[in-house]
Each structure stands twice: as C-alpha cells, then as structure tokens.
Design a protein around this motif. Structure first.
Motif, PDB file in Angstrom:
ATOM      1  N   UNK A 236     -25.539  29.769  -0.425  1.00 30.44           N
ATOM      2  CA  UNK A 236     -25.771  28.522  -1.159  1.00 30.44           C
ATOM      3  C   UNK A 236     -24.454  27.772  -1.363  1.00 30.44           C
ATOM      4  N   UNK A 237     -23.412  28.519  -1.758  1.00 30.76           N
ATOM      5  CA  UNK A 237     -22.115  27.896  -2.015  1.00 30.76           C
ATOM      6  C   UNK A 237     -21.475  27.316  -0.770  1.00 30.76           C
ATOM      7  N   UNK A 238     -21.615  27.989   0.351  1.00 34.08           N
ATOM      8  CA  UNK A 238     -20.967  27.517   1.584  1.00 34.08           C
ATOM      9  C   UNK A 238     -21.679  26.324   2.199  1.00 34.08           C
ATOM     10  N   UNK A 239     -22.926  26.076   1.787  1.00 38.77           N
ATOM     11  CA  UNK A 239     -23.678  24.964   2.353  1.00 38.77           C
ATOM     12  C   UNK A 239     -23.255  23.603   1.835  1.00 38.77           C
ATOM     13  N   UNK A 240     -22.702  23.562   0.630  1.00 40.50           N
ATOM     14  CA  UNK A 240     -22.321  22.280   0.060  1.00 40.50           C
ATOM     15  C   UNK A 240     -23.538  21.404  -0.207  1.00 40.50           C
ATOM     16  N   UNK A 241     -23.338  20.083  -0.173  1.00 37.54           N
ATOM     17  CA  UNK A 241     -24.435  19.173  -0.491  1.00 37.54           C
ATOM     18  C   UNK A 241     -25.328  18.895   0.717  1.00 37.54           C
ATOM     19  N   UNK A 242     -24.743  18.745   1.901  1.00 35.57           N
ATOM     20  CA  UNK A 242     -25.539  18.421   3.089  1.00 35.57           C
ATOM     21  C   UNK A 242     -25.653  19.585   4.074  1.00 35.57           C
ATOM     22  N   UNK A 243     -25.015  20.714   3.792  1.00 45.71           N
ATOM     23  CA  UNK A 243     -25.179  21.901   4.610  1.00 45.71           C
ATOM     24  C   UNK A 243     -24.370  21.914   5.898  1.00 45.71           C
ATOM     25  N   UNK A 244     -24.456  23.022   6.601  1.00 42.87           N
ATOM     26  CA  UNK A 244     -23.727  23.210   7.864  1.00 42.87           C
ATOM     27  C   UNK A 244     -24.493  22.666   9.062  1.00 42.87           C
ATOM     28  N   UNK A 245     -25.753  22.318   8.867  1.00 44.57           N
ATOM     29  CA  UNK A 245     -26.590  21.860   9.971  1.00 44.57           C
ATOM     30  C   UNK A 245     -27.662  22.889  10.299  1.00 44.57           C
ATOM     31  N   UNK A 246     -28.811  22.403  10.752  1.00 41.82           N
ATOM     32  CA  UNK A 246     -29.934  23.279  11.066  1.00 41.82           C
ATOM     33  C   UNK A 246     -29.556  24.289  12.151  1.00 41.82           C
ATOM     34  N   UNK A 247     -29.747  25.570  11.861  1.00 42.05           N
ATOM     35  CA  UNK A 247     -29.456  26.632  12.802  1.00 42.05           C
ATOM     36  C   UNK A 247     -28.054  27.182  12.721  1.00 42.05           C
ATOM     37  N   UNK A 248     -27.213  26.619  11.853  1.00 44.00           N
ATOM     38  CA  UNK A 248     -25.798  27.007  11.813  1.00 44.00           C
ATOM     39  C   UNK A 248     -25.449  27.973  10.686  1.00 44.00           C
ATOM     40  N   UNK A 249     -26.432  28.585  10.082  1.00 48.52           N
ATOM     41  CA  UNK A 249     -26.152  29.567   9.029  1.00 48.52           C
ATOM     42  C   UNK A 249     -25.483  30.795   9.621  1.00 48.52           C
ATOM     43  N   UNK A 250     -24.497  31.330   8.906  1.00 47.52           N
ATOM     44  CA  UNK A 250     -23.856  32.585   9.316  1.00 47.52           C
ATOM     45  C   UNK A 250     -24.354  33.761   8.479  1.00 47.52           C
ATOM     46  N   UNK A 251     -24.785  33.489   7.266  1.00 46.28           N
ATOM     47  CA  UNK A 251     -25.248  34.557   6.386  1.00 46.28           C
ATOM     48  C   UNK A 251     -26.559  35.173   6.874  1.00 46.28           C
ATOM     49  N   UNK A 252     -27.339  34.420   7.630  1.00 45.73           N
ATOM     50  CA  UNK A 252     -28.624  34.937   8.111  1.00 45.73           C
ATOM     51  C   UNK A 252     -28.453  35.956   9.239  1.00 45.73           C
ATOM     52  N   UNK A 253     -27.278  36.026   9.840  1.00 42.27           N
ATOM     53  CA  UNK A 253     -27.090  36.874  11.011  1.00 42.27           C
ATOM     54  C   UNK A 253     -27.194  38.353  10.657  1.00 42.27           C
ATOM     55  N   UNK A 254     -26.432  38.771   9.668  1.00 44.36           N
ATOM     56  CA  UNK A 254     -26.520  40.179   9.241  1.00 44.36           C
ATOM     57  C   UNK A 254     -26.398  40.320   7.733  1.00 44.36           C
ATOM     58  N   UNK A 255     -25.788  39.333   7.080  1.00 38.84           N
ATOM     59  CA  UNK A 255     -25.419  39.478   5.674  1.00 38.84           C
ATOM     60  C   UNK A 255     -26.631  39.570   4.746  1.00 38.84           C
ATOM     61  N   UNK A 256     -27.631  38.728   4.967  1.00 36.42           N
ATOM     62  CA  UNK A 256     -28.805  38.717   4.090  1.00 36.42           C
ATOM     63  C   UNK A 256     -29.936  39.491   4.762  1.00 36.42           C
ATOM     64  N   UNK A 257     -30.274  40.667   4.260  1.00 43.68           N
ATOM     65  CA  UNK A 257     -31.364  41.449   4.866  1.00 43.68           C
ATOM     66  C   UNK A 257     -32.716  40.734   4.712  1.00 43.68           C
ATOM     67  N   UNK A 258     -33.516  40.744   5.763  1.00 40.44           N
ATOM     68  CA  UNK A 258     -34.857  40.144   5.733  1.00 40.44           C
ATOM     69  C   UNK A 258     -34.811  38.729   5.142  1.00 40.44           C
ATOM     70  N   UNK A 259     -33.914  37.911   5.698  1.00 46.88           N
ATOM     71  CA  UNK A 259     -33.692  36.566   5.139  1.00 46.88           C
ATOM     72  C   UNK A 259     -34.930  35.691   5.223  1.00 46.88           C
ATOM     73  N   UNK A 260     -35.849  35.988   6.137  1.00 49.35           N
ATOM     74  CA  UNK A 260     -37.039  35.149   6.305  1.00 49.35           C
ATOM     75  C   UNK A 260     -38.065  35.348   5.198  1.00 49.35           C
ATOM     76  N   UNK A 261     -37.842  36.310   4.334  1.00 46.72           N
ATOM     77  CA  UNK A 261     -38.804  36.573   3.259  1.00 46.72           C
ATOM     78  C   UNK A 261     -38.410  35.850   1.975  1.00 46.72           C
ATOM     79  N   UNK A 262     -38.110  36.586   0.914  1.00 47.91           N
ATOM     80  CA  UNK A 262     -37.881  35.944  -0.378  1.00 47.91           C
ATOM     81  C   UNK A 262     -36.537  35.236  -0.505  1.00 47.91           C
TER      82      UNK A 262
END
Length: 395
Positions: free
Chosen positions: A265-291
């Motif tokens: 949330x903090x790294x996204x800022x106000x307008x974000x990194x862009x659709x598909x450019x998340x790095x936390x979803x790669x391994x950092x957040x387990x089961x990111x597609x859920x809650x």
C-alpha cells in the motif's frame, strides 16, 4: 339525448384520465444496480488476473488458472442473478426453513470424510466434482430466514422474548459456522447480520446503543490486557491478535502477510506503479488473490484505485438501501437490508484487515477476491435484490 351523449363523453374522459394516472405508476427495475454489479465483477477479474498470473504460472503452469475459473463462474452467476431477478422473491417464504436446515447440515458434513482441508483449515466440502465452502451458505440462509420469522412474529418481535428467539436462530448458524467449519469471520458476519435485522425492526434504539458501547469498552480493555500480558500462544487466533498488537516483534512469522500488505500500500502512492507492476504479489504476499488483493490494487493503482473501488461499493450500498426503503412489503425490505448488511460488513472487515485496523480474519473483498462459492452467494443475493426492485411501484 344530447345530455346522455355528453355524460358518456365525460365518463370516457374521466376513465382515460384515470388510466393515464395508473400508467404513471410503472414497474421499476434497478439497472443502476446491474451496472455496478457488472463493473465490480469485471474490475475484480482484471485485478485477479494481474494479482495471480505470476504464481498461477509457477504453481499450475498457466497464468490464467485462477482467472479462467473465476471468469466462468462469474459469467454463469450473472446470468443466474438476472434469472433470479425475474422470479417473485416471495417464493423464498417456502424455502426459508429448508435453506436454514441445509446450511446447518452441509456445515456439519465438513467434519465428516466429505470435508476437505486447504491451507491448514478444514472448511471445504467435496461432493464429487463440486467443491465449495458451506459456511458461505449460512450468510444467505440468515438473510432469508430471519425476515420470514420477523414477518410472521408480528409485534412479538418487539418483546425481549422475540428478540431472543431471533438471536438464537441467527446465532445458531453463526455457532455452526464456527464449530463445524472453524470459520470465525463468517460466524461474526452471520451474527452481525442477525443483530442488524433485529435492530432495524425494534422500536427502541437505546438498548442496542448501550450494548455496542459496552462491547466496545470490553473489547478495548481486552486488547490492552492482551497487549501487556500475553507474549505468545499456541492458539493461531491468539497469535494473530498478538501479531496485530505487536507487528514488528512478529515480522517474520504471524505479522509477515500483514506487514507485506502495508508495504504494498505504501509503495503504491496515490496513482500506483501501474497495472501489473506490483512486486509484492510475486512472493511477498502469500495467496494475494484472496483476502489481501486490496493491497495489490493499492500498489498497482494507488490510493486513487482504492477510492474508485470504495465509490463503486458505496453506490451499490446506496442502491440496496433505496430498494430496502421502497420495497413493496416488510419481507422484501428486510431481505434487502440483510443483503446491504452483508456487503457493508464484509467490505469494512476486509479493508480493516488490509490496513491494519483489525487483526487478520480471512474475510475476502466481495466481487474482487478469488473464490467460487463466495461469488455464487453474492450474485444470488444480488438477483434477489433485483427481484425486489422489480416489484417497486414508482409514481
């Protein structure tokens, strides 16, 4: 003779005016609610693919593994919702008791060999090719069953005994969800819907306000007590509370998912990194597609994207409130109120968990998070709400 003709002409003119007035009262269908349902579902599919594609490719060999399943179920359920909306919602009277019993039985079956474990919890029921979470059925069961009881109880619902009966019926489903499926979050939602429906029909508000204040004070005292007395526990729910109270001390264990979500949330800022450019979803957040999917949305689309989602949910709740206020009878109004409460509670709890205001509970974000059973129940509720709207008569 001329007087007779003039009388007939006058009667004909009056009849045509009466018919014109009747035509001004037209049947209503909430196309605005249909639009927001489709928008939220489509947005959820886009974010689901963006969030899950990397891990789906690694674990299942296809980046569209989660997207395909959710898309097929979503399209089928939107069609189902539109079909349900054309039915008379009053026929639910006949099935309210059966739905209540079915929810209890299916949840109890989770404790049998038909139950299936996943991610350390036995909450799924495996019936041949169909696998689902029966606890989700408890949500729609309480929304349908309690209004039926309230209507038939009449003024008795204003008494303490009447309120206790409703609380026991709704609380029974909540207890079953907790005991049989070990799903505390669903139990909380089911019991909260029960309390909201009782509050809506009860003429006195002071006892409910006093109860909320007392519960809040007890909760705050309990949290303070746990924070300064409990350092560790073998119970996973207590560990979640401890991790929530002291996240930095448990950063590598129970607070890991929560903290990674805050980093996203903090790294996204106000307008974000862009659709598909998340790095936390790669391994950092387990089961990111859920809650935790909202954290990825904030990272990719920023706070602006989160505001758009909140506006869509706010508009959906506004339409449900409109349907509840203008429903043709008490039964329809209470069902629409129950659906309103379900959506509002689940959105609030999910946002609270992702932002760290509440301990981790596993509550998904409606229409956005991955989950076949959840989308079936949600869109069935939307179909019922649209069915109620179709019976509204507007002047």
């Amino acid at each position: 003779m001329e007087n007779t003709k003039s009388q007939k002409k006058s009667y004909s003119t009056a009849s045509s005016k009466s018919r014109a007035r009747r035509k001004t009262k037209t049947d209503y269908y909430d196309y605005s609610l249909v639009a927001v349902i489709v928008l939220l579902t489509c947005f959820g599919l886009i974010m689901l693919y963006s969030t899950s594609s990397y891990m789906a490719q690694i674990n299942y060999g296809s980046d569209m593994y989660f997207f395909k399943k959710q898309a097929i179920i979503s399209v089928a359920c939107i069609i189902m919702a539109l079909i349900i909306s054309r039915l008379n919602y009053r026929i639910l009277n006949r099935f309210s008791t059966a739905l209540y019993v079915a929810a209890l039985v299916l949840m109890a079956l989770v404790k049998t060999p038909l139950g299936q474990s996943s991610h350390g919890a036995q909450r799924w029921l495996n019936l041949g090719p169909v696998q689902f979470q029966p606890a989700e059925l408890a949500k729609i069961a309480v929304i349908v069953c309690l209004p039926y009881m309230i209507v038939h109880m009449g003024k008795k619902v204003h008494t303490l005994k009447g309120c206790m009966v409703l609380a026991v019926v709704g609380g029974g489903l909540a207890l079953a969800a907790y005991v049989f499926t070990d799903n505390l979050s669903t139990a909380i939602i089911v019991f909260a819907i029960t309390c909201i429906l009782i509050f809506v029909v009860h003429p006195k508000t002071k006892p409910f306000i006093a109860g909320v204040i007392v519960a809040g004070i007890v909760g705050i005292i309990g949290i303070i007590f746990l924070k300064y007395t409990l350092a560790k526990s073998d119970n996973f729910r207590m560990r979640r509370i401890i991790a929530w109270l002291n996240p930095e001390a448990n950063a590598d264990t129970d607070s890991y998912q929560f903290l990674q979500g805050l980093y996203a949330i903090g790294s996204g800022g106000f307008f974000g990194k862009g659709l598909g450019n998340s790095t936390q979803k790669l391994h950092a957040i387990p089961e990111a597609q859920n809650d935790m999917i909202l954290a990825v949305i904030c990272e990719e689309l920023g706070v602006f994207g989160a505001i758009i989602i909140l506006c869509l949910f706010a508009f959906m709740l506004y339409r449900l409130l409109f349907i509840a206020r203008n429903a043709p009878d008490l039964y329809g109004a209470l069902i629409a109120t129950g659906i309103f409460a379900h959506i509002a509670l689940q959105v609030t709890l999910n946002i609270g968990v992702v932002t760290g205001l509440l301990p981790t509970t596993g509550v998904t974000l409606p229409f956005i998070s991955y989950g076949g059973t959840a989308i079936v129940i949600l869109l069935a509720e939307m179909g019922i709400a649209l069915g109620i709207s179709s019976k509204i008569r507007l002047k």
